[in-house]
Design a protein around this motif. Structure first.
Motif, PDB file in Angstrom:
ATOM      1  N   ALA A 320       0.879  -0.938   0.296  1.00 45.77           N
ATOM      2  CA  ALA A 320      -0.325   0.279   0.069  1.00 45.77           C
ATOM      3  C   ALA A 320       1.014   1.519   0.403  1.00 45.77           C
ATOM      4  CB  ALA A 320      -0.798  -0.003   1.309  1.00 45.77           C
ATOM      5  N   VAL A 321       2.145   1.064   0.805  1.00 46.05           N
ATOM      6  CA  VAL A 321       3.644   2.354   1.132  1.00 46.05           C
ATOM      7  C   VAL A 321       3.698   2.693  -0.754  1.00 46.05           C
ATOM      8  CG1 VAL A 321       4.990   3.468   1.558  1.00 46.05           C
ATOM      9  CG2 VAL A 321       3.021   2.001   3.350  1.00 46.05           C
ATOM     10  N   LEU A 322       3.776   0.961  -0.987  1.00 47.72           N
ATOM     11  CA  LEU A 322       4.390   1.692  -2.584  1.00 47.72           C
ATOM     12  C   LEU A 322       3.958   2.115  -3.514  1.00 47.72           C
ATOM     13  CD1 LEU A 322       7.109  -1.857  -2.501  1.00 47.72           C
ATOM     14  CD2 LEU A 322       7.250   0.566  -2.326  1.00 47.72           C
ATOM     15  N   ALA A 323       2.524   1.780  -3.773  1.00 46.09           N
ATOM     16  CA  ALA A 323       1.209   2.258  -3.690  1.00 46.09           C
ATOM     17  C   ALA A 323       0.772   3.235  -4.236  1.00 46.09           C
ATOM     18  CB  ALA A 323      -0.045   1.558  -4.382  1.00 46.09           C
ATOM     19  N   TRP A 324       1.055   4.324  -3.357  1.00 47.21           N
ATOM     20  CA  TRP A 324       0.830   5.142  -2.577  1.00 47.21           C
ATOM     21  C   TRP A 324       2.215   6.423  -2.988  1.00 47.21           C
ATOM     22  CZ3 TRP A 324       3.574   9.394   0.197  1.00 47.21           C
ATOM     23  CH2 TRP A 324       1.943  10.780   0.288  1.00 47.21           C
ATOM     24  N   LEU A 325       3.219   5.918  -2.888  1.00 47.57           N
ATOM     25  CA  LEU A 325       4.205   6.323  -3.364  1.00 47.57           C
ATOM     26  C   LEU A 325       4.618   6.412  -5.171  1.00 47.57           C
ATOM     27  CD1 LEU A 325       6.909   4.848  -0.990  1.00 47.57           C
ATOM     28  CD2 LEU A 325       6.478   7.417  -0.663  1.00 47.57           C
ATOM     29  N   VAL A 345       7.287   7.536   4.970  1.00 47.91           N
ATOM     30  CA  VAL A 345       7.004   6.022   4.925  1.00 47.91           C
ATOM     31  C   VAL A 345       6.850   5.383   5.807  1.00 47.91           C
ATOM     32  CG1 VAL A 345       7.759   3.284   5.158  1.00 47.91           C
ATOM     33  CG2 VAL A 345       8.814   5.549   3.199  1.00 47.91           C
ATOM     34  N   SER A 346       7.201   5.877   7.584  1.00 47.77           N
ATOM     35  CA  SER A 346       6.376   5.856   8.630  1.00 47.77           C
ATOM     36  C   SER A 346       5.215   6.105   9.199  1.00 47.77           C
ATOM     37  CB  SER A 346       7.204   6.392   9.442  1.00 47.77           C
ATOM     38  OG  SER A 346       6.846   6.382  11.140  1.00 47.77           O
ATOM     39  N   VAL A 347       4.717   7.287   8.340  1.00 43.00           N
ATOM     40  CA  VAL A 347       2.973   8.210   8.553  1.00 43.00           C
ATOM     41  C   VAL A 347       2.369   7.037   7.932  1.00 43.00           C
ATOM     42  CG1 VAL A 347       1.882   9.866   8.278  1.00 43.00           C
ATOM     43  CG2 VAL A 347       4.511  10.203   9.446  1.00 43.00           C
ATOM     44  N   ALA A 348       2.723   6.472   6.469  1.00 41.75           N
ATOM     45  CA  ALA A 348       2.322   5.812   4.937  1.00 41.75           C
ATOM     46  C   ALA A 348       1.391   4.861   5.842  1.00 41.75           C
ATOM     47  CB  ALA A 348       2.255   5.924   4.305  1.00 41.75           C
ATOM     48  N   ALA A 349       2.437   3.921   6.291  1.00 36.19           N
ATOM     49  CA  ALA A 349       2.388   2.880   6.783  1.00 36.19           C
ATOM     50  C   ALA A 349       1.841   2.449   8.239  1.00 36.19           C
ATOM     51  CB  ALA A 349       3.631   2.584   7.627  1.00 36.19           C
TER      52      ALA A 349
END
Length: 438
Positions: A320-325, A345-349
């Protein structure tokens, strides 16, 4: 294989080297490692020209030609009548330094062996520049050589130092970190060398300095360029003689320390301005490692993000993080480098479990405070859950940041990649701004 590093296929990296021709007939080959030209005896090409600065010019091989960079010289570097700060030479060119004219002759492109490693210690990356770094680190780590780590803020210089220590014969010894940028000038000598009881007001007991604490291990001097000029000859002597004398003391103690240092400052400029000693520079910079900024190795972001999710204990959120980035940050150049990516990444995860909440990451990680005074929509289960998740993350993040930075707001700003006033706003919001300093 070193310290958990993995080996994969070779990545091709092509650069254009060259030759520097001096009026004396001397010739210096130009490769990917920089060659320094100047009057200082430690320079790669020494010029006996009073109009040339001690460290005047840096020359290195680049992807498109030979890159020259003026090191803050007094009289400048000229190509014809044009004064240049940095330029790429693609054809034989005459460059003027003071009264000296050098000819820089690029050669044809060649492939640079960048090695097989795609990680080293806590460092991750498969781009050619990072593989080149890992190849050098693999060779240097087991030695006793001093290493100077260069790079922009947030590139991971302390991670490099820790990784060198962990891959060295000194790994069971202490790893002592001194941030030269946060040392009060009046306490700098005591912090490095220690002091005797009564040596100065407030010295109520005898204490070791950082050099003695690192005995048998590694001393890492972060932000070396901030070290007070009056302390530099004392440090040079201690490193050369492997002995230290405490403030107020009369005897010397033997120390066995490997020195690593890092700086974001241009030490060539600092030396030419008289703010940093060239003899200390060459003593510490036996090996120079330059970390590329994240914008020059964007292909590494995917591997970095996956690794950061794993370290945060949220590896399941990596897709999910990779897709958002990829969707939201594809054209971003990451001025805060890996540290900024780690924050995002910390916040996104953390927010990935709440649908839609991950879109708030970009604003949150740059200190943009959500409005608390504007009109609010009707309360919903989703809105409340999202608010609680964001608040919980922010509170935990800034409490941990304050602890790691020992309450120093400037250090908190440096670690988080945020402005100090944004950091203070979060600290006030969660009531953790007491007993903090700038």
């Amino acid at each position: 294989m070193t310290n958990g590093a993995t080996r994969t296929r070779v990545v091709n990296w092509y650069v254009s080297g060259g030759i520097v021709h001096a009026p004396t007939g001397a010739q210096v080959a130009v490769d990917v490692d920089p060659v320094v030209i100047g009057r200082d005896v430690g320079a790669g090409l020494v010029l006996a020209d009073a109009e040339v600065s001690m460290l005047h010019l840096e020359v290195r091989a680049g992807s498109d030609g030979v890159v020259i960079r003026d090191l803050g010289s007094t009289n400048g570097t000229f190509v014809g009548s044009l004064r240049v700060q940095e330029a790429t030479i693609t054809v034989p060119t005459e460059v003027t330094l003071g009264h000296t004219k050098l000819t820089i002759e690029p050669t044809s492109k060649r492939r640079v062996e960048v090695g097989f490693l795609d990680r080293f210690g806590g460092l991750v990356g498969s781009s050619p520049k990072m593989r080149r770094v890992f190849s050098v680190l693999e060779k240097v780590a087991p030695t006793q050589l001093s290493v100077l780590i260069l790079g922009e803020t947030g590139c991971g210089k302390e991670v490099v130092a820790q990784s060198i220590h962990d891959a060295s014969p000194r790994k069971t010894g202490p790893f002592v970190v001194v941030d030269c940028g946060s040392i009060p000038p009046t306490l700098a000598e005591s912090l490095l060398f220690g002091h005797e009881r009564g040596a100065f007001t407030g010295a109520s007991e005898r204490r070791k300095g950082a050099l003695a604490e690192a005995d048998g291990g590694t001393l890492f001097l972060d932000e070396l360029g901030e070290l007070p000029i009056e302390l530099q000859p004392k440090l040079l002597r201690a490193l050369a003689e492997r002995k230290v004398k405490r403030v107020g003391g009369s005897t010397y103690e033997d120390v066995d320390v490997r020195l690593l240092a890092a700086t974001r400052r241009d030490l060539g400029v600092e030396m030419n301005a008289g703010r940093f000693r060239s003899d200390l520079f060459f003593r510490i910079a036996q090996v120079r490692i330059e970390l590329p900024p994240l914008r020059e190795r964007l292909a590494d972001i995917e591997a970095l993000a996956v690794t950061l999710c794993e370290r945060a204990g949220r590896s399941e959120q990596a897709p999910a993080v990779l897709a958002w980035l990829a969707q939201r940050m594809g054209g971003y150049d990451w001025p805060g480098n890996v540290r900024e990516l780690a924050n995002v990444v910390s916040v996104a995860a953390t927010l990935a479990d709440t649908p839609g909440a991950i879109d708030d990451v970009f604003a949150l990680t740059r200190g943009t405070m959500p409005s608390v005074d504007g009109p609010r929509s009707a309360a919903t289960a989703f809105a409340e859950s999202k608010k609680q998740a964001v608040s919980a993350f922010e509170r935990e993040y800034f409490r941990d940041l304050a602890t790691r930075a020992k309450g120093n707001v400037s250090e908190m700003a440096r670690q988080s990649g945020m402005e100090r006033h944004h950091v203070r706003a979060y600290l006030r919001k969660y009531g953790i701004d007491k007993n903090l300093s700038d």
